[in-house]
Scaffold this motif. Structure first.
Motif, PDB file in Angstrom:
ATOM      1  N   ASP A 167      35.692  53.027  32.924  1.00  0.00           N
ATOM      2  CA  ASP A 167      35.334  51.691  32.453  1.00  0.00           C
ATOM      3  C   ASP A 167      35.428  50.662  33.575  1.00  0.00           C
ATOM      4  N   ARG A 168      36.452  50.786  34.411  1.00  0.00           N
ATOM      5  CA  ARG A 168      36.626  49.830  35.506  1.00  0.00           C
ATOM      6  C   ARG A 168      35.471  49.912  36.497  1.00  0.00           C
ATOM      7  N   GLN A 169      34.949  51.108  36.694  1.00  0.00           N
ATOM      8  CA  GLN A 169      33.787  51.260  37.561  1.00  0.00           C
ATOM      9  C   GLN A 169      32.553  50.605  36.955  1.00  0.00           C
ATOM     10  N   SER A 170      32.553  50.480  35.628  1.00  0.00           N
ATOM     11  CA  SER A 170      31.434  49.849  34.931  1.00  0.00           C
ATOM     12  C   SER A 170      31.642  48.346  34.749  1.00  0.00           C
ATOM     13  N   GLY A 171      32.748  47.816  35.278  1.00  0.00           N
ATOM     14  CA  GLY A 171      33.007  46.390  35.194  1.00  0.00           C
ATOM     15  C   GLY A 171      33.903  45.964  34.057  1.00  0.00           C
ATOM     16  N   ILE A 172      34.416  46.925  33.284  1.00  0.00           N
ATOM     17  CA  ILE A 172      35.333  46.610  32.181  1.00  0.00           C
ATOM     18  C   ILE A 172      36.757  46.735  32.712  1.00  0.00           C
ATOM     19  N   ASN A 173      37.444  45.623  32.831  1.00  0.00           N
ATOM     20  CA  ASN A 173      38.766  45.618  33.448  1.00  0.00           C
ATOM     21  C   ASN A 173      39.860  45.845  32.414  1.00  0.00           C
ATOM     22  N   ARG A 174      40.311  47.048  32.308  1.00  0.00           N
ATOM     23  CA  ARG A 174      41.436  47.366  31.441  1.00  0.00           C
ATOM     24  C   ARG A 174      42.358  48.342  32.150  1.00  0.00           C
ATOM     25  N   GLY A 175      43.529  48.593  31.555  1.00  0.00           N
ATOM     26  CA  GLY A 175      44.488  49.478  32.204  1.00  0.00           C
ATOM     27  C   GLY A 175      45.340  50.213  31.197  1.00  0.00           C
ATOM     28  N   VAL A 183      47.769  48.611  35.691  1.00  0.00           N
ATOM     29  CA  VAL A 183      48.752  48.389  34.626  1.00  0.00           C
ATOM     30  C   VAL A 183      48.369  47.137  33.834  1.00  0.00           C
ATOM     31  N   GLU A 184      48.270  47.301  32.528  1.00  0.00           N
ATOM     32  CA  GLU A 184      47.879  46.202  31.646  1.00  0.00           C
ATOM     33  C   GLU A 184      49.087  45.693  30.862  1.00  0.00           C
ATOM     34  N   ASP A 185      49.325  44.385  30.952  1.00  0.00           N
ATOM     35  CA  ASP A 185      50.417  43.775  30.203  1.00  0.00           C
ATOM     36  C   ASP A 185      50.094  43.831  28.717  1.00  0.00           C
ATOM     37  N   GLU A 186      51.027  44.352  27.929  1.00  0.00           N
ATOM     38  CA  GLU A 186      50.759  44.586  26.516  1.00  0.00           C
ATOM     39  C   GLU A 186      50.656  43.296  25.712  1.00  0.00           C
ATOM     40  N   GLU A 187      51.172  42.182  26.252  1.00  0.00           N
ATOM     41  CA  GLU A 187      51.100  40.907  25.541  1.00  0.00           C
ATOM     42  C   GLU A 187      49.918  40.055  26.012  1.00  0.00           C
ATOM     43  N   THR A 188      49.785  39.905  27.329  1.00  0.00           N
ATOM     44  CA  THR A 188      48.719  39.044  27.857  1.00  0.00           C
ATOM     45  C   THR A 188      47.419  39.808  28.097  1.00  0.00           C
ATOM     46  N   HIS A 189      47.530  41.162  28.206  1.00  0.00           N
ATOM     47  CA  HIS A 189      46.392  42.038  28.491  1.00  0.00           C
ATOM     48  C   HIS A 189      45.813  41.804  29.889  1.00  0.00           C
ATOM     49  N   LEU A 190      46.586  41.128  30.741  1.00  0.00           N
ATOM     50  CA  LEU A 190      46.177  40.992  32.134  1.00  0.00           C
ATOM     51  C   LEU A 190      46.419  42.316  32.854  1.00  0.00           C
ATOM     52  N   VAL A 191      45.487  42.700  33.719  1.00  0.00           N
ATOM     53  CA  VAL A 191      45.579  43.973  34.421  1.00  0.00           C
ATOM     54  C   VAL A 191      45.899  43.720  35.891  1.00  0.00           C
ATOM     55  N   SER A 192      46.870  44.428  36.407  1.00  0.00           N
ATOM     56  CA  SER A 192      47.225  44.300  37.826  1.00  0.00           C
ATOM     57  C   SER A 192      47.327  45.685  38.457  1.00  0.00           C
ATOM     58  N   ASP A 193      46.905  45.773  39.714  1.00  0.00           N
ATOM     59  CA  ASP A 193      47.056  47.020  40.461  1.00  0.00           C
ATOM     60  C   ASP A 193      48.515  47.146  40.889  1.00  0.00           C
ATOM     61  N   THR A 194      49.174  48.170  40.386  1.00  0.00           N
ATOM     62  CA  THR A 194      50.614  48.343  40.611  1.00  0.00           C
ATOM     63  C   THR A 194      50.863  49.587  41.442  1.00  0.00           C
ATOM     64  N   TRP A 195      51.484  49.377  42.610  1.00  0.00           N
ATOM     65  CA  TRP A 195      51.723  50.472  43.550  1.00  0.00           C
ATOM     66  C   TRP A 195      53.134  51.038  43.383  1.00  0.00           C
ATOM     67  N   PHE A 196      53.229  52.361  43.490  1.00  0.00           N
ATOM     68  CA  PHE A 196      54.513  53.059  43.469  1.00  0.00           C
ATOM     69  C   PHE A 196      54.670  53.862  44.756  1.00  0.00           C
ATOM     70  N   LEU A 197      55.825  53.709  45.384  1.00  0.00           N
ATOM     71  CA  LEU A 197      56.199  54.562  46.510  1.00  0.00           C
ATOM     72  C   LEU A 197      56.615  55.916  45.944  1.00  0.00           C
ATOM     73  N   VAL A 198      56.097  57.007  46.520  1.00  0.00           N
ATOM     74  CA  VAL A 198      56.392  58.354  46.026  1.00  0.00           C
ATOM     75  C   VAL A 198      56.995  59.188  47.154  1.00  0.00           C
TER      76      VAL A 198
END
Length: 319
Positions: free
Chosen positions: A88-96, A175-190
């Motif tokens: 979906d994100r590749q199609s322009g739909i921003n969700r997470g 990662v999509e905030d469950e209340e605001t539905h804002l999506v942010s790219d969230t990085w994790f060190l592995v």
């Protein structure tokens, strides 16, 4: 106490096969005493060298990896949903997906990595995992990359200008905030093998007095030696236990500083510490994203073993 008496005490602990942090810290103290005693002479001892190798799996920390019990059906549902999210994100739909779901997939990946290493005959609880960074890097990150997530494959020597070699990486979740539905790219060190830098054989002040016959110089302690404060120890506990941690400024600075300090001679240590106080973790995040290379191990090298290199998926419609 004579050198032989110190080695006798070390041998008694090592041969007990009782892997506890108390014994690990005691070994570190004894090694410090031993190498300070022989300094500045360059005395090579076969017995000391053997005991160093035998004591590799004694750690100076109580923290240990924790293989999570993750429901496979839940992982399938989340990874399938994430695959649709990426489409979906590749199609322009921003969700997470939620942060909780991202951590479920991370728990699956790290547990899958440690399970695979165990199937090679290595007890991941009792072993320091020294030398397994390259293997841990590809097995923990490749499933995410194959699904379509952005990952980085990094080397400590390039990321932090450190003299030691170690492979690690990171992965980015939408990662999509469950209340605001804002999506942010969230990085994790592995880093699935981070506990290898807490071995009593290398985490002690005596390393500054231990002469490296091969490189003709005195050695330095591993990163684990430098984590003293509660905040630093909380960071190391989370990364060792989970195999991953948020790649924010604070955590990336802790991670990078450990390796930077492990490259300093005793004479320059305090000066380097003062310089590090003025540095932020922002540059470490930038280095994480800009110094990415390829996997340190070729994919064909792990495909012949019993490693699972793909996240499980279900062939169902979007939900």
């Amino acid at each position: 106490m004579e050198r032989s008496e110190i080695l006798d005490k070390i041998e008694n602990i090592v041969m007990s096969n009782h892997y506890s942090s108390e014994y690990g810290k005691e070994l570190a103290k004894l090694w410090t005493e031993y190498y300070q005693m022989i300094y500045p002479k360059h005395i090579f001892s076969t017995r000391a060298n053997t005991l160093t190798l035998l004591g590799e799996n004694y750690l100076i920390t109580d923290s240990n990896i924790e293989r999570k019990k993750v429901d496979n059906n839940l992982v399938k549902a989340i990874s399938t949903d994430l695959k649709h999210v990426l489409e979906d994100r590749q199609s322009g739909i921003n969700r997470g997906i939620s942060m909780e779901k991202a951590k479920v997939l991370l728990d699956w990946s790290l547990t899958n990595t440690w399970r695979g290493i165990r199937q090679l005959g290595i007890d991941v609880q009792q072993n320091s995992l020294n030398g397994l960074g390259e293997l841990g890097q590809i097995v923990s990150l490749l499933p995410f990359e194959r699904l379509g997530l952005t990952v980085t494959k990094n080397l400590v020597e390039e990321c932090f200008q450190a003299s030691c070699h170690h492979s690690f990486g990171s992965v980015c979740f939408p990662v999509e905030d469950e209340e605001t539905h804002l999506v942010s790219d969230t990085w994790f060190l592995v880093d699935s093998t981070y506990k290898q830098f807490f071995s009593s054989s290398r985490c002690h002040k005596g390393m500054y007095y231990r002469y490296d016959e091969e490189n003709l110089e005195y050695m330095k302690p591993d990163p684990g030696y430098f984590f003293i404060t509660q905040e630093e120890q909380a960071f190391t506990k989370e990364l060792i236990t989970n195999g991953y941690i948020l790649a924010n400024e604070e955590n990336m600075k802790y991670y990078g500083d450990g390796f930077r300090l492990a490259c300093c001679s005793l004479e320059n240590l305090e000066e380097v510490k003062r310089k590090l106080v003025t540095m932020s973790g922002k540059q470490d995040i930038e280095a994480l994203l800009s110094t990415a290379t390829d996997y340190s191990m070729d994919q064909s090298e792990v495909e012949d073993y019993a490693f699972t290199l793909d996240l499980p998926l279900t062939l169902k419609k979007k939900f």
